[in-house]
Design an enzyme around this catalytic site. Sequence first.
Site, mmCIF file in Angstrom:
data_model
loop_
_atom_site.group_PDB
_atom_site.id
_atom_site.type_symbol
_atom_site.label_atom_id
_atom_site.label_comp_id
_atom_site.label_asym_id
_atom_site.label_seq_id
_atom_site.Cartn_x
_atom_site.Cartn_y
_atom_site.Cartn_z
ATOM 1 N N ASP A 181 -41.636 -6.556 32.912
ATOM 2 C CA ASP A 181 -42.488 -7.085 33.981
ATOM 3 C C ASP A 181 -42.088 -6.437 35.306
ATOM 4 O O ASP A 181 -41.718 -5.251 35.324
ATOM 5 C CB ASP A 181 -42.341 -8.613 34.009
ATOM 6 C CG ASP A 181 -43.594 -9.326 34.504
ATOM 7 O OD1 ASP A 181 -43.933 -9.132 35.679
ATOM 8 O OD2 ASP A 181 -44.221 -10.069 33.727
ATOM 9 N N HIS A 241 -43.579 -12.274 39.751
ATOM 10 C CA HIS A 241 -44.231 -12.634 38.485
ATOM 11 C C HIS A 241 -43.218 -12.773 37.357
ATOM 12 O O HIS A 241 -43.244 -13.741 36.592
ATOM 13 C CB HIS A 241 -45.271 -11.558 38.171
ATOM 14 C CG HIS A 241 -46.152 -11.835 37.001
ATOM 15 N ND1 HIS A 241 -45.858 -11.381 35.727
ATOM 16 C CD2 HIS A 241 -47.328 -12.495 36.898
ATOM 17 C CE1 HIS A 241 -46.816 -11.757 34.910
ATOM 18 N NE2 HIS A 241 -47.720 -12.425 35.582
ATOM 19 N N ASN A 348 -57.255 -12.632 31.296
ATOM 20 C CA ASN A 348 -57.842 -13.732 32.077
ATOM 21 C C ASN A 348 -59.290 -13.446 32.434
ATOM 22 O O ASN A 348 -59.725 -13.693 33.546
ATOM 23 C CB ASN A 348 -57.043 -13.933 33.370
ATOM 24 C CG ASN A 348 -55.592 -14.243 33.128
ATOM 25 O OD1 ASN A 348 -55.235 -14.806 32.095
ATOM 26 N ND2 ASN A 348 -54.743 -13.881 34.065
ATOM 27 N N SER A 426 -50.600 -15.115 31.371
ATOM 28 C CA SER A 426 -49.213 -14.725 31.670
ATOM 29 C C SER A 426 -48.261 -15.885 31.480
ATOM 30 O O SER A 426 -47.104 -15.700 31.087
ATOM 31 C CB SER A 426 -49.095 -14.232 33.118
ATOM 32 O OG SER A 426 -49.410 -12.881 33.252
#
Length: 837
Positions: A181, A241, A348, A426
């Site tokens: 990430d 994130h 998404n 996520s």
Amino acid sequence: MSRLRRLALLFLGFTAAVALLAASGASARPGAAADGGLVEVVVTLPQPSLSEAILRDRGLAAHATVHHRLNVRAPASVSYLRTLASAQRTLQARIRAAIPDAAVHWRYGVVLNGMAVVVPRSQLATLSRIPGATVWPSVTYHALRDASTALNRTPQLIGATTIWGPALATAGQGMKIAIIDDGVDQAHSFFDPTGYTYPAGFPKGNTAYTTPKVIVARAFAPASETWKYANTPFDPQYSDHATHVAGIAAGDHGTISNGPRGRVAVSGIAPAAYIGNYKVLTVPTRDYGLDGNSPEITAGIEQAVKDGMDVINLSLGEPEVEPSRDIVVKALDDAADAGVVPVVAAGNDYEDAGRGSVGSPATAPEAITVAASSEGGSSPADEIASFSSGGPTPISLQMKPDVTAPGEGILSSIPPNNWDVWDGTSMATPHVAGAAALLKQRHPAWTVEQIKSALESTGDPVHVPDTLTEVASTREGGGRIDVPRADNPLIFTDPTGLSFGLVRRGSTVARELAISDAGGGPAPWTVAVTAQSTPRGVTLSANAPTVVAGSTITVTAATSADAAEGEATGFVTLTRGTDVRRVPYWFRVEAPQLGTDPHTALAGPGVYRGDTAGKASRVSSYRYPELGEAPGVPTNLSGPEQVFRYDLTRPVENFGAVVVSHGVGVTVSPRIVEAGDENRLVGYTGLPVMLNPYVGLPRPTPVVAAILPLTGEYDIVFDTPAGGKPGKFTFRFWVNDTTPPALRLLSGSVRRGAALKVAVTDAQSGVDPGSLRARVDGKATRFTYERGVLVLRTARLSPGSHRLSVQASDYEEAKNMEDVGPVLPNTRTLQTSFVVR
């Protein structure tokens, strides 16, 4: 907050990286991240990687694996990797002989056999011709956070607390979860290392960023990146994130959060597990946070396998490209072959794109692809999240997603030592990564496929919001995970989900489903088909009423000659007493009409004329995805269409078309599909929508393209929206446009009040007038653009020297999205000065 946060991917090497050449500047240079004309690509060799080799060679597997897990330190593994390294050195010498400026950035041997090579963009064709070298294009990914879950509730909802036991005896102890990430904040209180000790062989990477809880800290930056935090495992300015994701997967049990829900005790799903921090998103961008490309992401995957991680979490993605040309998908599948569980966010995008919106690398067949549901706070639990992407995968037409987990309103950690509530697949994904770690701790001999089967076949139904109606299998996969049930699945299935693909009228398609024992014993299971939606004239049946572990059943989809077109979804159910196991399925009945339209062959790039007036109207919709991705993109195309066909005979980066003019009142909407089938859209880029987030938000644009396509025949269709006027139009067609427009100041000195002219031209897809930007002395200025010349007025400028900046993109840039690197490869900025006399 943007719908998606930008991230980039690249490969990871199994040996130390070689320093790369720095890019030089130029007066007229490509936009944002052009790296002075250098490009980084992955080059693979024919010999299989170590993870592939153990599948083909039983002798090697016997000496290189333990409990179905690859041991990269075993003598047999080391010997094999040395063999690959020798072949890589030979190929590297060939590359340097042909391209003296080439440099190796990363090396791979475990999940790939290859290297990440930096070369001048002009030498890509030379590189692809070198014997023994297969060149993979770079792909850019982003984090899949929607923008708004709750770890004080969700561990109990999915049953993780039951697995832990009252003394937390099986809460993930010894398991290692890789967070690939944008960099984990190891100092956050959710990762308090008190009570932990480093496992043998750790810490790894940059030990200034490790603790006995976060035991690996690595960064994978592009060779020429100059951002001061690019090579550090945590970026104090942009990283956030990964910290939220890591907390969901493995935050410490009973940590007190003083966040937006007040003072509450929270816990990750596998709270005793270790965390590996693999920062592959390292390049800051103006609007989208940290970015990363496929060579670095692949490098992160490779290193996670080498470091002995048990589970990989990737809460990132972009629209699917052709899987055989997607190097990150290949790396994930090879990681699974090595015994590491890959868990990936589905995306998404359902509200904008509808069915067929699952993105890459969630399209990796061996990965566990995760959809998102409600967690039971402000709304009932187990309702599908409206944004959660749905299957099938748009290009490969797989049955995805595989499972669902809570992904709405999730409370977790963010830097610096803060807490926030976010939505997104996520957030659902680390719930499953943590669950996989719990199962792997309790069942060390289970394979990746068996862990996936245990989670997918034992899920709970997920519902349409505010109803008791179960959503389609293509929204939920096997359902919301139930970890205690997955801990005792009784049987495993292979595959875990069934896709029959596109089934023509009057045909039959069969799939085999193998059943193996997972502790349930030899008693038979009753086989049934539980359909959710079935078009008229369709049957789905199994060849036997019962099945026992160790045997296989055949499931057959049959369609009548007049079957209705439509989606078929549901489950093959296996029942014994009160125990039910479910295998989700999907197919679509099709009767394509596009092939009955006459078509005009395109000889090659150029400008062509068309006319939809008087043509037939046989096709009214295209897929996948089914929706337009942006408001205003027509999806009801019931007017007449005209078809042009192109035979792609060689691999290219892209091809596409743009409508450059049309008759008064004429409306024409282009699409690109595989020849003769309106149901085989080439994915998102085949829609007339602007997809590049660096250019702007998604909006209608008369541009379509195919990115990284396979060779074969394609139809470029110009259709008429319902109620629209058919008629004449002109379009430009291009093939393999990888070069930005050319910009040239026509005169460096002008009289005050005279026109200052800049030539802006593009020989491929053409200059997009809407992309043009001009600034004089740092201030935006008005201009006109006609026939390849941008004109600025100088009446208000004082005599003397002035600075000029002009930016231009071509039409291909609208389709580059985040699947093409670097950022804005088809954009150029001219920086120069001029004199007003």
